[in-house]
Design an enzyme around this catalytic site. Structure first.
Site, PDB file in Angstrom:
ATOM      1  N   ASP A  14       0.834  -1.207   0.000  1.00  7.62           N
ATOM      2  CA  ASP A  14       0.000   0.000   0.000  1.00  7.62           C
ATOM      3  C   ASP A  14       0.868   1.257   0.000  1.00  7.62           C
ATOM      4  O   ASP A  14       1.984   1.255   0.533  1.00  7.62           O
ATOM      5  CB  ASP A  14      -0.914  -0.026   1.237  1.00  7.62           C
ATOM      6  CG  ASP A  14      -2.071   0.952   1.104  1.00  7.62           C
ATOM      7  OD1 ASP A  14      -2.400   1.356  -0.031  1.00  7.62           O
ATOM      8  OD2 ASP A  14      -2.649   1.320   2.143  1.00  7.62           O
ATOM      9  N   GLY A  15       0.328   2.313  -0.592  1.00  7.33           N
ATOM     10  CA  GLY A  15       0.986   3.620  -0.523  1.00  7.33           C
ATOM     11  C   GLY A  15       1.490   4.168  -1.854  1.00  7.33           C
ATOM     12  O   GLY A  15       2.120   5.225  -1.880  1.00  7.33           O
ATOM     13  N   ARG A  18      -0.103   7.746  -2.517  1.00  8.45           N
ATOM     14  CA  ARG A  18       0.477   8.813  -1.687  1.00  8.45           C
ATOM     15  C   ARG A  18       1.916   9.114  -2.088  1.00  8.45           C
ATOM     16  O   ARG A  18       2.344  10.259  -2.082  1.00  8.45           O
ATOM     17  CB  ARG A  18       0.377   8.438  -0.197  1.00  8.45           C
ATOM     18  CG  ARG A  18      -1.009   8.718   0.380  1.00  8.45           C
ATOM     19  CD  ARG A  18      -1.222   7.995   1.669  1.00  8.45           C
ATOM     20  NE  ARG A  18      -1.455   6.567   1.420  1.00  8.45           N
ATOM     21  CZ  ARG A  18      -1.420   5.644   2.358  1.00  8.45           C
ATOM     22  NH1 ARG A  18      -1.107   5.979   3.597  1.00  8.45           N
ATOM     23  NH2 ARG A  18      -1.660   4.381   2.055  1.00  8.45           N
ATOM     24  N   ARG A  27      -1.364   9.160  -9.835  1.00 14.11           N
ATOM     25  CA  ARG A  27      -1.423   7.897  -9.104  1.00 14.11           C
ATOM     26  C   ARG A  27      -0.820   6.764  -9.937  1.00 14.11           C
ATOM     27  O   ARG A  27      -0.186   5.861  -9.405  1.00 14.11           O
ATOM     28  CB  ARG A  27      -2.873   7.552  -8.730  1.00 14.11           C
ATOM     29  CG  ARG A  27      -3.511   8.555  -7.765  1.00 14.11           C
ATOM     30  CD  ARG A  27      -4.914   8.104  -7.400  1.00 14.11           C
ATOM     31  NE  ARG A  27      -4.902   6.792  -6.792  1.00 14.11           N
ATOM     32  CZ  ARG A  27      -4.645   6.554  -5.501  1.00 14.11           C
ATOM     33  NH1 ARG A  27      -4.397   7.547  -4.676  1.00 14.11           N
ATOM     34  NH2 ARG A  27      -4.656   5.331  -5.043  1.00 14.11           N
ATOM     35  N   HIS A  31       1.904   3.660  -9.202  1.00 17.64           N
ATOM     36  CA  HIS A  31       1.794   2.216  -9.446  1.00 17.64           C
ATOM     37  C   HIS A  31       2.981   1.717 -10.270  1.00 17.64           C
ATOM     38  O   HIS A  31       3.496   0.626 -10.049  1.00 17.64           O
ATOM     39  CB  HIS A  31       0.477   1.889 -10.151  1.00 17.64           C
ATOM     40  CG  HIS A  31      -0.732   2.229  -9.328  1.00 17.64           C
ATOM     41  ND1 HIS A  31      -0.839   1.896  -8.006  1.00 17.64           N
ATOM     42  CD2 HIS A  31      -1.890   2.891  -9.638  1.00 17.64           C
ATOM     43  CE1 HIS A  31      -2.002   2.337  -7.525  1.00 17.64           C
ATOM     44  NE2 HIS A  31      -2.650   2.954  -8.501  1.00 17.64           N
ATOM     45  N   SER A  59      -7.544  -5.476  -5.032  1.00 16.21           N
ATOM     46  CA  SER A  59      -8.618  -6.061  -4.219  1.00 16.21           C
ATOM     47  C   SER A  59      -9.960  -5.975  -4.936  1.00 16.21           C
ATOM     48  O   SER A  59     -10.135  -5.194  -5.874  1.00 16.21           O
ATOM     49  CB  SER A  59      -8.703  -5.331  -2.870  1.00 16.21           C
ATOM     50  OG  SER A  59      -9.317  -4.063  -3.035  1.00 16.21           O
ATOM     51  N   GLU A  61     -12.438  -4.577  -3.779  1.00 17.85           N
ATOM     52  CA  GLU A  61     -12.915  -3.208  -3.563  1.00 17.85           C
ATOM     53  C   GLU A  61     -12.191  -2.206  -4.460  1.00 17.85           C
ATOM     54  O   GLU A  61     -12.714  -1.118  -4.732  1.00 17.85           O
ATOM     55  CB  GLU A  61     -12.738  -2.822  -2.089  1.00 17.85           C
ATOM     56  CG  GLU A  61     -13.666  -3.567  -1.125  1.00 17.85           C
ATOM     57  CD  GLU A  61     -13.342  -5.043  -0.949  1.00 17.85           C
ATOM     58  OE1 GLU A  61     -12.160  -5.439  -1.091  1.00 17.85           O
ATOM     59  OE2 GLU A  61     -14.270  -5.824  -0.667  1.00 17.85           O
ATOM     60  N   LEU A 125      10.253 -21.125  -5.127  1.00 17.89           N
ATOM     61  CA  LEU A 125       9.412 -20.129  -4.462  1.00 17.89           C
ATOM     62  C   LEU A 125       8.118 -19.994  -5.255  1.00 17.89           C
ATOM     63  O   LEU A 125       8.144 -19.911  -6.482  1.00 17.89           O
ATOM     64  CB  LEU A 125      10.156 -18.790  -4.402  1.00 17.89           C
ATOM     65  CG  LEU A 125       9.529 -17.648  -3.605  1.00 17.89           C
ATOM     66  CD1 LEU A 125      10.619 -16.684  -3.124  1.00 17.89           C
ATOM     67  CD2 LEU A 125       8.503 -16.861  -4.396  1.00 17.89           C
ATOM     68  N   ARG A 182       2.367  -4.998   6.046  1.00 15.17           N
ATOM     69  CA  ARG A 182       1.608  -3.969   5.340  1.00 15.17           C
ATOM     70  C   ARG A 182       2.421  -2.694   5.313  1.00 15.17           C
ATOM     71  O   ARG A 182       2.819  -2.175   6.362  1.00 15.17           O
ATOM     72  CB  ARG A 182       0.248  -3.688   5.981  1.00 15.17           C
ATOM     73  CG  ARG A 182      -0.529  -2.629   5.164  1.00 15.17           C
ATOM     74  CD  ARG A 182      -1.943  -2.385   5.637  1.00 15.17           C
ATOM     75  NE  ARG A 182      -2.608  -1.468   4.701  1.00 15.17           N
ATOM     76  CZ  ARG A 182      -3.870  -1.544   4.306  1.00 15.17           C
ATOM     77  NH1 ARG A 182      -4.627  -2.504   4.765  1.00 15.17           N
ATOM     78  NH2 ARG A 182      -4.375  -0.670   3.448  1.00 15.17           N
ATOM     79  N   ARG A 188      -4.552  -2.054   9.189  1.00 12.45           N
ATOM     80  CA  ARG A 188      -5.746  -2.863   8.918  1.00 12.45           C
ATOM     81  C   ARG A 188      -5.401  -3.902   7.866  1.00 12.45           C
ATOM     82  O   ARG A 188      -4.359  -3.807   7.213  1.00 12.45           O
ATOM     83  CB  ARG A 188      -6.919  -1.980   8.474  1.00 12.45           C
ATOM     84  CG  ARG A 188      -6.636  -1.120   7.263  1.00 12.45           C
ATOM     85  CD  ARG A 188      -7.892  -0.328   6.840  1.00 12.45           C
ATOM     86  NE  ARG A 188      -7.588   0.639   5.809  1.00 12.45           N
ATOM     87  CZ  ARG A 188      -7.560   1.972   5.991  1.00 12.45           C
ATOM     88  NH1 ARG A 188      -7.802   2.491   7.177  1.00 12.45           N
ATOM     89  NH2 ARG A 188      -7.278   2.773   4.984  1.00 12.45           N
ATOM     90  N   SER A 190      -7.806  -4.937   5.381  1.00 11.08           N
ATOM     91  CA  SER A 190      -8.488  -4.636   4.118  1.00 11.08           C
ATOM     92  C   SER A 190      -8.922  -5.885   3.327  1.00 11.08           C
ATOM     93  O   SER A 190      -8.647  -5.983   2.128  1.00 11.08           O
ATOM     94  CB  SER A 190      -7.606  -3.725   3.251  1.00 11.08           C
ATOM     95  OG  SER A 190      -7.299  -2.523   3.925  1.00 11.08           O
TER      96      SER A 190
END
Ligand code: IPE
Ligand code: IPE
Ligand code: MG
Length: 235
Positions: A14-15, A18, A27, A31, A59, A61, A125, A182, A188, A190
């Protein structure tokens, strides 16, 4: 298995947004910058003898984001997979996707399926990309499959146990998560691997995903070694 090395590490990357916004970038630039740490962390995880690495990439969402951002993410993903497949093959990494993959744009799904097939014999792996993934959706479809088997008389309802449910998860071939990391400062989960995290050690860092490097992974592994895993037993 060495208890000091987590067998399965899962990461909520995440992030990115930002990171980009703080630099006055879009944004999508965030990515794009998020692809580099994936390479670095995969290499470091391999070297540290981690057997399973699962990355929360998109996700359920996240479908609620703008079409522009979503399209861009999947274009980047398809490109990343195509670029990396040969490197994954030669380095012993098996790539797979998990989630409601049929929802993926055709180009991304094709790249994923190709890479899955090409790397399928690798065993060093297992790199799992959680894509269009949500734990509740995963548990919902598992319940539906069990209900259908019962209705079809393939399954005795009295025999349904936690193992029956675990076997119907999208991630049924993955072991439980040992360490969840995270990035990005939120504390959280998520909707990520709710079932599989039952006894995972949780590690949160403010570092934004594009800034997450090898030293950050090593710090998380060091912290993991200090944790006393009791699984409900008396200490
Ligand atoms: C994580 O970064 C990548 C995805 C969720 C696809 P974000 O895009 O959520 O970045 P922030 O949280 O807005 O900074
Ligand atoms: C979690 O990040 C999903 C991924 C990293 C793919 P989000 O940015 O979507 O999570 P929330 O919205 O802050 O909980
Ligand atoms: Mg976020």
């Amino acid at each position: 298995m060495d208890p000091n090395i987590p067998n399965h590490v899962a990461i909520i990357m995440d992030g990115n947004g930002r990171w980009a916004e703080s630099r006055g970038l879009s944004r999508s630039e965030g990515h794009k910058a998020g692809a580099e740490p994936v390479r670095t962390i995969l290499k470091a995880a391999h070297r540290e003898k981690i057997r399973y690495l699962t990355l929360y990439t998109f996700s359920t969402e996240n479908w609620n984001r703008s079409k522009e951002e979503v399209d861009n993410l999947f274009t980047l993903l398809a490109k990343y997979i195509d670029q990396e497949t040969m490197e994954l093959l030669t380095s012993g990494v098996r790539l797979q996707g998990t989630g409601d993959l049929e929802r993926l744009p055709a180009e991304a799904l094709t790249a994923l399926r190709q890479a899955e097939q090409i790397t399928s014999a690798n065993t060093d792996l297992v790199l799992t990309l959680a894509l269009s993934y949500g734990s509740r959706a995963e548990l919902g479809q598992a319940a539906r499959h069990i209900a259908l088997k019962v209705a079809d008389r393939q399954l005795d309802p009295a025999s349904v146990s936690e193992n029956t449910l675990a076997a119907e998860l999208w991630t049924c071939e993955l072991p439980d998560v040992d360490l969840l990391i995270r990035t990005g400062g939120e504390i959280r989960v998520s909707n990520f691997l709710l079932w599989q995290l039952a006894y995972a050690e949780l590690y949160f860092t403010d570092t934004l995903w594009p800034d997450f490097g090898e030293a950050d992974l090593i710090a998380a592994l060091k912290e993991f070694r200090t944790r006393k895993r009791r699984y409900g037993r008396a200490g």
